[in-house]
Design a protein around this motif. Structure first.
Motif: not given
Length: 108
Positions: A84-85, A88-89, A91
């Motif tokens: 997940s992290t 996000k990074r 994107r």
């Protein structure tokens, strides 16, 4: 998960039960930026960066974008505790200007 071990079990069996019956720990994901042969950048995530870069350069498992822009070179990588992290990074980096991406590996 609950492991029930009979009292008649020996220590080696108990250790075996703990090591092989417990849920494996999550692996860290890595974010990477590749420089393609046409001087463009590709950003992605993977569990094994070396394997993934090799796939981008040699197999049909690489992204369609890099398949036609070989060879690719690993320019930057960073580790994240979970998918997940890392996503996000990824994107956030894809939204960056080219100069900001280059600053990641030039400036550290």
């Amino acid at each position: 998960m609950r492991i029930i071990i009979p009292s008649s079990c020996s220590i080696p069996i108990v250790i075996f039960a703990i090591l092989f019956c417990m849920k494996p720990s999550a692996k860290a994901y890595s974010l990477y930026i590749l420089k393609c042969s046409d001087d463009t950048y590709y950003t992605g995530i993977a569990l094994d960066i070396d394997k993934r870069v090799h796939e981008h350069n040699t197999s049909d498992k690489g992204a369609k974008y890099t398949r036609y822009r070989r060879p690719v070179t690993l320019m930057y990588q960073e580790s994240h505790p979970d998918k997940s992290t890392a996503l996000k990074r990824e994107r956030a980096i894809k939204r960056m200007k080219r100069s900001d991406k280059e600053a990641l590996w030039i400036c550290g």
